[in-house]
Design an enzyme around this catalytic site. Structure first.
Site, mmCIF file in Angstrom:
data_model
loop_
_atom_site.group_PDB
_atom_site.id
_atom_site.type_symbol
_atom_site.label_atom_id
_atom_site.label_comp_id
_atom_site.label_asym_id
_atom_site.label_seq_id
_atom_site.Cartn_x
_atom_site.Cartn_y
_atom_site.Cartn_z
ATOM 1 N N HIS A 222 -53.119 48.873 92.827
ATOM 2 C CA HIS A 222 -54.558 48.897 92.561
ATOM 3 C C HIS A 222 -54.876 49.213 91.105
ATOM 4 C CE1 HIS A 222 -53.973 53.295 93.445
ATOM 5 N NE2 HIS A 222 -54.874 53.416 92.489
ATOM 6 N N ASP A 252 -49.137 48.688 98.056
ATOM 7 C CA ASP A 252 -49.914 49.062 96.878
ATOM 8 C C ASP A 252 -48.898 49.254 95.755
ATOM 9 O OD1 ASP A 252 -51.669 49.961 94.998
ATOM 10 O OD2 ASP A 252 -52.247 51.806 96.040
ATOM 11 N N GLY A 330 -56.506 59.329 88.369
ATOM 12 C CA GLY A 330 -55.629 59.277 87.211
ATOM 13 C C GLY A 330 -54.176 59.501 87.568
ATOM 14 N N SER A 332 -52.839 58.028 90.073
ATOM 15 C CA SER A 332 -52.404 56.773 90.675
ATOM 16 C C SER A 332 -51.187 56.198 89.973
ATOM 17 C CB SER A 332 -53.522 55.736 90.619
ATOM 18 O OG SER A 332 -54.422 55.903 91.676
ATOM 19 N N SER A 347 -50.500 56.257 95.710
ATOM 20 C CA SER A 347 -51.488 55.248 96.069
ATOM 21 C C SER A 347 -52.894 55.845 96.089
ATOM 22 C CB SER A 347 -51.151 54.640 97.435
ATOM 23 O OG SER A 347 -52.159 53.734 97.840
#
Length: 377
Positions: A222, A252, A330, A332, A347
């Site tokens: 993402h 993801d 952040g 991620s 994720s």
């Protein structure tokens, strides 16, 4: 962040341990020891012992899984990794489980049966119907669902207005009341995208690096789409591009191909010495696990379930691992790891690192195999 600093940042604070014969492989970084004490209540010697026990547990579980076949119903570790529990549907297998060094737990449902029901749910329209459970004011939505091996059930997490809908979905895929559980949650999950001090996507959004591979690094899907540029600062020169990305859907995950010289094996230790990754052996349910991200640094917790399906605003994502480690925007794409073993990339989830929360990660081995990548160790 200048390029030379970014090179050391590519795997974001992944420490190494597990008692391998080299000094590197037996060292837990001070930031991780600090996080394991804060989040898991483990002193240094206890932390070393736990991750070593849990790596051994993975080998035991794999041996029994092969021998048990369709009787296998999942496994998990307890008592700080001291006890390896293996669920089986065939009581005659109990002696073999004990002989392998694990504790047998006799259950009704095989893992394959519950996973088949979950797969059927993945292929089902789970949109909330018109009729609500508790009135028109109740929030609706299915947040996530996964196999809880310890409970020997499929668990469906739903908002208050969708609990009846969740039960109907379970019945629709052939489960009886004793084979599933509906849990009410307060909010849907969200990807942890904004903020952080790691890498910029198209000189806009920011994410955290997961793990270095020989031609770049891996992160969350993402965070960006194929062709998006990656730079070390908001206005800096691009050092690579997203070569491939999946989100939502079956994963993801993303692979960022970088320019020559950016795939260093050393990693940022967050004010500690740079360290290395030793491998990517997947941890068992109940195992201690830590996460490093550019917003909140290092936090630890335990693995709660494998192969979960999570609903985001963008759609469902299958095959994620659920943990009780906190994370924030952040973080991620950042590293999830168990000792020296790379586990996956952050994720999304719910909550924060003040109140606590649930975070899901994309297993790294699926990323490596899908894109034919080699982890830098």
């Amino acid at each position: 962040m200048e390029l030379t600093r970014f090179l050391a940042f590519l795997a974001v604070a992944l420490p190494v341990v597990y008692g391998a014969p080299t000094q590197t492989a037996t060292n837990l970084g001070p930031k991780v020891l600090e996080a394991m004490k804060r989040d898991l209540g483990l002193e240094s010697d206890q932390a070393y012992a736990r991750v070593a026990r849990e790596l051994s547990a993975v080998e035991i579980i794999e041996q029994i899984k092969t021998a048990a076949g369709n009787s296998f119903a999942g496994a998990w570790v307890t008592e700080n990794g001291a006890i390896t529990n293996v669920a089986i549907t065939d009581a005659a297998m109990a002696g073999q489980v004990t002989a392998a060094g694990a504790t047998p737990v006799i259950v009704s449902n095989s893992l394959s049966k519950l996973e088949e029901a979950k797969l059927a749910l993945d292929n089902t329209n789970i949109d909330q119907p018109t009729t609500l459970s508790t009135g028109e004011e109740a929030a609706t939505g299915i947040a996530a669902y996964y196999v809880d091996v310890e409970a020997n059930k499929l668990v469906i997490e739903a908002l208050a207005g969708s609990t009846d809908h969740a039960a109907a979905l379970a019945a629709q895929v052939g489960l009886t009341e004793s084979e599933f559980e509906v849990k009410t949650v307060d909010a849907l999950n969200t990807p942890f995208l904004q903020g952080g001090d790691a890498y910029y996507i198209a000189r806009s959004a920011r994410c955290s690096v997961g793990f270095s591979v020989t031609t770049g690094f891996v992160s969350a899907g993402h965070c960006g789409t194929a062709g998006s540029s990656v730079s070390t600062t908001l206005t800096g020169t691009a050092i690579g591009t997203f070569s491939a990305s999946v989100f939502p859907g079956s994963a993801d995950m993303s692979y960022i191909r970088t320019t020559s010289g950016t795939n260093q094996g050393s990693i940022n230790g967050y004010n500690s010495a740079d360290q290395d990754v030793a491998g990517s052996t997947a941890a068992a349910v109940g195992a201690a696990i830590c996460r490093s991200g550019s917003t909140t640094g290092v936090h630890c917790g335990t693995v709660r379930s494998l192969g979960a399906t999570v609903t985001y605003a963008e759609g469902r994502v299958t095959g994620l691992t659920q943990t009780n480690v906190c994370a924030e925007p952040g973080d991620s794409g950042g590293s999830f790891y168990s000792g020296a073993q790379a586990q996956g990339v952050t994720s999304g989830g719910s909550g924060d690192c003040t109140a606590g929360g649930i975070t899901y990660f994309q297993p790294v081995n699926e990323i490596l195999s899908t894109y034919g990548l080699t982890l830098v160790t």
